[in-house]
Design a protein around this motif. Structure first.
Motif, mmCIF file in Angstrom:
data_model
loop_
_atom_site.group_PDB
_atom_site.id
_atom_site.type_symbol
_atom_site.label_atom_id
_atom_site.label_comp_id
_atom_site.label_asym_id
_atom_site.label_seq_id
_atom_site.Cartn_x
_atom_site.Cartn_y
_atom_site.Cartn_z
ATOM 1 N N VAL A 74 5.107 48.757 6.362
ATOM 2 C CA VAL A 74 3.825 48.341 6.939
ATOM 3 C C VAL A 74 4.093 47.218 7.944
ATOM 4 C CG1 VAL A 74 1.522 47.409 6.513
ATOM 5 C CG2 VAL A 74 2.589 48.927 4.820
ATOM 6 N N LYS A 75 4.568 46.086 7.455
ATOM 7 C CA LYS A 75 4.730 44.909 8.317
ATOM 8 C C LYS A 75 6.100 44.888 8.984
ATOM 9 C CE LYS A 75 2.195 42.482 9.221
ATOM 10 N NZ LYS A 75 1.123 42.659 10.255
ATOM 11 N N GLU A 76 6.186 44.045 10.025
ATOM 12 C CA GLU A 76 7.448 43.866 10.732
ATOM 13 C C GLU A 76 8.524 43.458 9.723
ATOM 14 O OE1 GLU A 76 4.799 41.866 11.030
ATOM 15 O OE2 GLU A 76 5.480 39.849 10.497
ATOM 16 N N LEU A 95 5.437 46.224 14.433
ATOM 17 C CA LEU A 95 6.469 45.291 14.889
ATOM 18 C C LEU A 95 5.881 44.061 15.595
ATOM 19 C CD1 LEU A 95 9.134 47.742 16.388
ATOM 20 C CD2 LEU A 95 9.234 46.565 14.186
ATOM 21 N N HIS A 96 4.958 44.264 16.540
ATOM 22 C CA HIS A 96 4.377 43.154 17.324
ATOM 23 C C HIS A 96 5.479 42.269 17.912
ATOM 24 C CE1 HIS A 96 0.473 44.243 15.652
ATOM 25 N NE2 HIS A 96 0.976 44.138 14.430
ATOM 26 N N LEU A 97 6.332 42.852 18.761
ATOM 27 C CA LEU A 97 7.509 42.133 19.256
ATOM 28 C C LEU A 97 7.200 41.090 20.329
ATOM 29 C CD1 LEU A 97 10.253 44.921 19.482
ATOM 30 C CD2 LEU A 97 9.868 43.245 17.668
ATOM 31 N N ILE A 269 -4.011 37.363 16.617
ATOM 32 C CA ILE A 269 -2.877 36.484 16.318
ATOM 33 C C ILE A 269 -1.570 37.267 16.192
ATOM 34 C CG2 ILE A 269 -3.285 36.521 13.790
ATOM 35 C CD1 ILE A 269 -2.085 33.508 15.880
ATOM 36 N N ASP A 270 -1.659 38.545 15.785
ATOM 37 C CA ASP A 270 -0.399 39.297 15.637
ATOM 38 C C ASP A 270 0.254 39.563 16.991
ATOM 39 O OD1 ASP A 270 -2.287 41.121 16.390
ATOM 40 O OD2 ASP A 270 -1.821 42.582 14.821
ATOM 41 N N GLN A 271 -0.508 39.445 18.067
ATOM 42 C CA GLN A 271 0.084 39.540 19.409
ATOM 43 C C GLN A 271 0.216 38.133 20.019
ATOM 44 O OE1 GLN A 271 0.974 43.420 19.120
ATOM 45 N NE2 GLN A 271 1.334 42.341 21.039
ATOM 46 N N VAL A 298 -5.070 34.769 10.182
ATOM 47 C CA VAL A 298 -4.184 35.537 9.305
ATOM 48 C C VAL A 298 -3.686 36.777 10.058
ATOM 49 C CG1 VAL A 298 -4.046 36.849 7.149
ATOM 50 C CG2 VAL A 298 -5.265 34.661 7.208
ATOM 51 N N ALA A 299 -2.366 36.928 10.112
ATOM 52 C CA ALA A 299 -1.768 37.986 10.950
ATOM 53 C C ALA A 299 -1.730 39.339 10.250
ATOM 54 C CB ALA A 299 -0.370 37.565 11.377
ATOM 55 N N ASN A 300 -2.017 39.346 8.958
ATOM 56 C CA ASN A 300 -2.059 40.636 8.252
ATOM 57 C C ASN A 300 -3.351 40.713 7.439
ATOM 58 O OD1 ASN A 300 -1.088 38.615 6.499
ATOM 59 N ND2 ASN A 300 0.014 40.072 5.224
ATOM 60 N N MET A 301 -4.466 40.603 8.141
ATOM 61 C CA MET A 301 -5.771 40.605 7.474
ATOM 62 C C MET A 301 -5.977 41.822 6.558
ATOM 63 S SD MET A 301 -8.173 39.141 10.545
ATOM 64 C CE MET A 301 -9.707 39.143 9.628
HETATM 65 MG MG LIG Z 1 -0.482 41.930 12.064
#
Ligand SMILES: [Mg+2]
Ligand SMILES: NC(=O)C1=CN([C@@H]2O[C@H](COP(=O)(O)OP(=O)(O)OC[C@H]3O[C@@H](n4cnc5c(N)ncnc54)[C@H](O)[C@@H]3O)[C@@H](O)[C@H]2O)C=CC1
Ligand SMILES: CC(=O)C(=O)O
Length: 372
Positions: A74-76, A95-97, A269-271, A298-301
């Protein structure tokens, strides 16, 4: 293909990359699926559910990273996970690189072929593997913002829907895409006074049609944002330029124009976040204050509602995961340019232009990467 699904290790992340239903589809298609023990627990899926689906439970993530031809998450990947990735292996996950040079460097050093959920596209220009989580995060944003607005949490003590004789909260949503529309739906449902800013006139026309006067749309430029600061109780950041670092739309100096205790909810925020003062927070410690303004970043709401989110994400990723497993990543990406849009790194090359631009790294075109 040997497909592996480790347990997520990001703090407070209870989603899982493969549902038992997805594992079952992969096994029926002739693949072997290994899942780390307890990987699905946080989302309400037991090891027995995976075993019944034909998957094999393994004791450690290390075994998955060492043996799987494709890792589905799921997450990076976190730093310890990144050390275990290798050339010839496919990583299929968010990923959100663009805002994350450390992760980008590690993925390039590993040589892994990384396909990012958030940059896979569809025929209509949408982002089908980001959309389900954007639906979740958008619905959560006014809920979390309303909680932050409560006095005990540092907010200015304004009730979303007001009461007879007392005005409702003024909610500004910057970006009227999937997150913004879902956030508008919930904020309107809570009785707030909602304004949505976007740069796409087509998108504002759509919102104007479906909400039938229950919200206001406004073209998003610096003056429009500034003009709304003073009366906003809550501002939701929901902009996206696919794959790129989010543009900063509110500076620190502008916070002084907002009411003390007003709330910024930065879903982007994830970007990297669309407010200058945003920094990623966790579900455990989600809010902080800068110059009197509360921030929720929060980056993974969607991790807050892991069961709903895991099922929604699994529904969307399953056909792509099966294509990658059935055909191998090269053929799958050659047959489907929308899946190829997901390719972010391959064999030490960065293959996504917006990330290269954000981080100043040369990019190998994804079509050339197919031949590498
Ligand atoms: Mg995120
Ligand atoms: N924090 C979290 O847990 C999650 C974060 N997200 C993030 O939320 C963000 C939004 O995602 P989606 O809604 O799916 O994207 P989307 O592509 O559906 O919508 C983005 C919208 O922003 C608009 N936009 C671009 N520049 C703008 C500007 N300067 N002013 C106003 N509007 C502008 C676009 O026209 C578009 O309508 C992304 O960064 C995404 O990764 C998504 C899910 C979960
Ligand atoms: C989109 C994303 O980053 C998430 O669901 O956590």
């Amino acid at each position: 293909m040997l497909i592996g699904c480790p347990r997520e290790i990001k703090p407070q992340e209870f989603r899982v990359g493969l549902t038992p239903n997805a594992a079952r589809e992969a096994v029926s298609a002739g693949h072997k699926v290994i899942v780390e023990t307890a990987a699905g627990e946080g989302a309400g899926f037991t090891d027995d559910d995976y075993t019944a689906a034909g998957a094999q439970i393994v004791d450690s993530a290390a075994e998955i990273f060492a043996t799987a031809e494709m890792v589905v998450k799921v997450k990076e990947p976190q730093a310890t996970e990144r050390k275990q990735l290798r050339e010839g292996q496919v990583l299929f996950t968010y990923l959100h690189l663009a805002p994350d040079p450390d992760q980008t460097r590690d993925l390039l050093e590993s040589g892994v072929t990384a396909i990012a959920y958030e940059t896979v596209t569809d025929r209509t220009g949408g982002l089908p593997l980001l959309a389900p989580m954007s639906e979740v995060a958008g619905r959560l944003a006014p809920q979390m913002g309303a909680w932050t607005l409560q006095k005990a949490n540092g907010g200015r003590g304004v009730l979303m829907g007001g009461v007879p004789g007392v005005r409702p909260a003024n909610v500004v949503i910057v970006g009227g895409g999937v997150v913004g529309t879902a956030a508008a739906r919930v904020a309107v449902g809570m009785g707030a006074n909602v304004t949505v800013l976007d740069r796409s006139i087509a998108r504002m026309s759509y919102l104007d049609d479906i909400f039938m006067g229950r919200l206001t749309t406004q073209f998003s430029d610096a003056a429009a944002v500034e003009g709304l600061l003073e009366r906003a109780d809550m501002i939701v950041g929901a902009v996206l330029i696919p794959g790129a670092a989010a543009p900063k739309l509110i500076t620190r100096a502008q916070l002084g124009q907002m009411a003390p205790g007003a709330v910024l909810v930065d879903v982007a925020i994830d970007q990297g976040g669309c407010f200058e003062t945003s920094r990623a927070t966790t579900h455990q410690d989600p809010i902080y204050e800068v110059d009197g303004v509360m921030h929720y970043c929060v980056a993974n709401m969607p991790g807050a509602v892991p069961r709903s989110s895991t099922i929604a994400l699994g529904n969307a990723t399953m056909p792509f995961m099966l294509a990658l497993a059935n055909k191998g990543w090269r053929q799958a990406c050659e047959d489907d340019p929308h899946l190829l849009d997901g390719l972010n790194t391959h064999a030490g090359h960065l293959t996504y232009y917006a990330v290269g631009k954000a981080l100043g790294i040369d990019v190998l075109s994804p079509t050339k990467a197919l031949k590498t």
